[in-house]
Write a protein that holds these residues in place. Structure first.
Motif, PDB file in Angstrom:
ATOM      1  N   LEU A 179      -7.227   4.325 -11.333  1.00 42.32           N
ATOM      2  CA  LEU A 179      -5.832   4.698 -11.177  1.00 42.32           C
ATOM      3  C   LEU A 179      -5.692   5.910 -10.260  1.00 42.32           C
ATOM      4  N   THR A 180      -4.812   5.782  -9.271  1.00 40.70           N
ATOM      5  CA  THR A 180      -4.448   6.946  -8.474  1.00 40.70           C
ATOM      6  C   THR A 180      -3.472   7.775  -9.315  1.00 40.70           C
ATOM      7  N   GLN A 181      -3.142   8.960  -8.854  1.00 36.91           N
ATOM      8  CA  GLN A 181      -2.206   9.791  -9.602  1.00 36.91           C
ATOM      9  C   GLN A 181      -0.849   9.097  -9.758  1.00 36.91           C
ATOM     10  N   SER A 182      -0.350   8.493  -8.702  1.00 36.54           N
ATOM     11  CA  SER A 182       0.943   7.805  -8.770  1.00 36.54           C
ATOM     12  C   SER A 182       0.895   6.615  -9.732  1.00 36.54           C
ATOM     13  N   GLU A 183      -0.199   5.877  -9.705  1.00 39.10           N
ATOM     14  CA  GLU A 183      -0.350   4.731 -10.603  1.00 39.10           C
ATOM     15  C   GLU A 183      -0.450   5.193 -12.049  1.00 39.10           C
ATOM     16  N   ARG A 184      -1.163   6.285 -12.268  1.00 39.73           N
ATOM     17  CA  ARG A 184      -1.316   6.806 -13.628  1.00 39.73           C
ATOM     18  C   ARG A 184       0.026   7.223 -14.206  1.00 39.73           C
ATOM     19  N   ILE A 185       0.887   7.790 -13.377  1.00 42.92           N
ATOM     20  CA  ILE A 185       2.214   8.212 -13.838  1.00 42.92           C
ATOM     21  C   ILE A 185       3.013   6.992 -14.312  1.00 42.92           C
ATOM     22  N   ILE A 243       8.217   2.266  -6.424  1.00 44.88           N
ATOM     23  CA  ILE A 243       7.802   1.919  -7.789  1.00 44.88           C
ATOM     24  C   ILE A 243       7.474   0.436  -7.862  1.00 44.88           C
ATOM     25  N   GLN A 244       8.250  -0.381  -7.208  1.00 44.97           N
ATOM     26  CA  GLN A 244       8.005  -1.829  -7.184  1.00 44.97           C
ATOM     27  C   GLN A 244       6.624  -2.120  -6.568  1.00 44.97           C
ATOM     28  N   THR A 245       6.325  -1.478  -5.459  1.00 47.01           N
ATOM     29  CA  THR A 245       5.025  -1.661  -4.798  1.00 47.01           C
ATOM     30  C   THR A 245       3.887  -1.183  -5.692  1.00 47.01           C
ATOM     31  N   MET A 246       4.072  -0.028  -6.326  1.00 51.94           N
ATOM     32  CA  MET A 246       3.029   0.519  -7.200  1.00 51.94           C
ATOM     33  C   MET A 246       2.782  -0.414  -8.402  1.00 51.94           C
ATOM     34  N   CYS A 247       3.831  -1.008  -8.929  1.00 50.59           N
ATOM     35  CA  CYS A 247       3.679  -1.943 -10.052  1.00 50.59           C
ATOM     36  C   CYS A 247       2.892  -3.183  -9.609  1.00 50.59           C
ATOM     37  N   LYS A 248       3.159  -3.667  -8.400  1.00 48.44           N
ATOM     38  CA  LYS A 248       2.405  -4.811  -7.875  1.00 48.44           C
ATOM     39  C   LYS A 248       0.923  -4.459  -7.738  1.00 48.44           C
ATOM     40  N   ILE A 249       0.648  -3.254  -7.267  1.00 50.82           N
ATOM     41  CA  ILE A 249      -0.745  -2.801  -7.129  1.00 50.82           C
ATOM     42  C   ILE A 249      -1.413  -2.712  -8.495  1.00 50.82           C
ATOM     43  N   LEU A 250      -0.697  -2.187  -9.486  1.00 51.08           N
ATOM     44  CA  LEU A 250      -1.248  -2.111 -10.846  1.00 51.08           C
ATOM     45  C   LEU A 250      -1.578  -3.505 -11.383  1.00 51.08           C
ATOM     46  N   ALA A 251      -0.749  -4.477 -11.056  1.00 51.43           N
ATOM     47  CA  ALA A 251      -1.020  -5.862 -11.480  1.00 51.43           C
ATOM     48  C   ALA A 251      -2.246  -6.411 -10.740  1.00 51.43           C
ATOM     49  N   GLU A 252      -2.364  -6.117  -9.446  1.00 49.10           N
ATOM     50  CA  GLU A 252      -3.527  -6.563  -8.670  1.00 49.10           C
ATOM     51  C   GLU A 252      -4.826  -5.962  -9.210  1.00 49.10           C
ATOM     52  N   LYS A 253      -4.754  -4.715  -9.654  1.00 47.65           N
ATOM     53  CA  LYS A 253      -5.928  -4.034 -10.205  1.00 47.65           C
ATOM     54  C   LYS A 253      -6.195  -4.448 -11.656  1.00 47.65           C
TER      55      LYS A 253
END
Length: 135
Positions: free
Chosen positions: A9-15, A50-60
């Motif tokens: 998790l990056t800092q933004s993803e962790r938030i 936020i939408q992009t970060m959520c997609k990345i979290l799903a990819e990870k």
């Protein structure tokens, strides 16, 4: 050259994950609202970010989602504790040769630790030792 994607998790993803861990299943809009509460206009996150970060979290594979109407509802797929374990295990391998003792010594050398915290750590170690001996 493109940016190397981190498995962690990056800092933004962790938030964002902190919001999912605290509130459970949320739409991107709701996540964005939670993150922007009490912030000035200039400090607020953009919905699309936020939408992009959520997609990345799903990819990870940190978050899952389902579509409800036009909204995507995201949920945490990994607990906060499991996320901590994954990062700590990697850090232990990368920086301390897999040695818990080296990590503990580093923490003692680099950070002033309160004596009450040391007493609590000592008690935890005794509890672990006793529970292992009972098995």
């Amino acid at each position: 050259m493109g940016r190397v994607k981190s498995d962690f998790l990056t800092q933004s993803e962790r938030i964002i994950m902190e919001v999912l861990w605290e509130f459970g299943a949320l739409s991107v809009k709701a996540i964005n609202e939670k993150l922007n509460e009490g912030k000035s206009k200039s400090e607020q996150h953009a919905y699309t970010t936020i939408q992009t970060m959520c997609k990345i979290l799903a990819e990870k594979d940190y978050a899952g989602f389902e579509k409800q109407g036009r909204a995507f509802i995201y949920t945490a797929k990994i607990s906060k504790n499991d996320a901590r374990k994954t990062v700590l295990k990697s850090m232990l391998q990368q920086f301390f040769g897999g040695s818990s003792l080296s990590l503990a010594q580093h923490l003692l050398d680099e950070k002033e630790i309160d004596f009450d915290d040391l007493d609590n750590i000592k008690k935890e170690l005794e509890n672990k030792k006793n529970s292992k001996n009972e098995k």
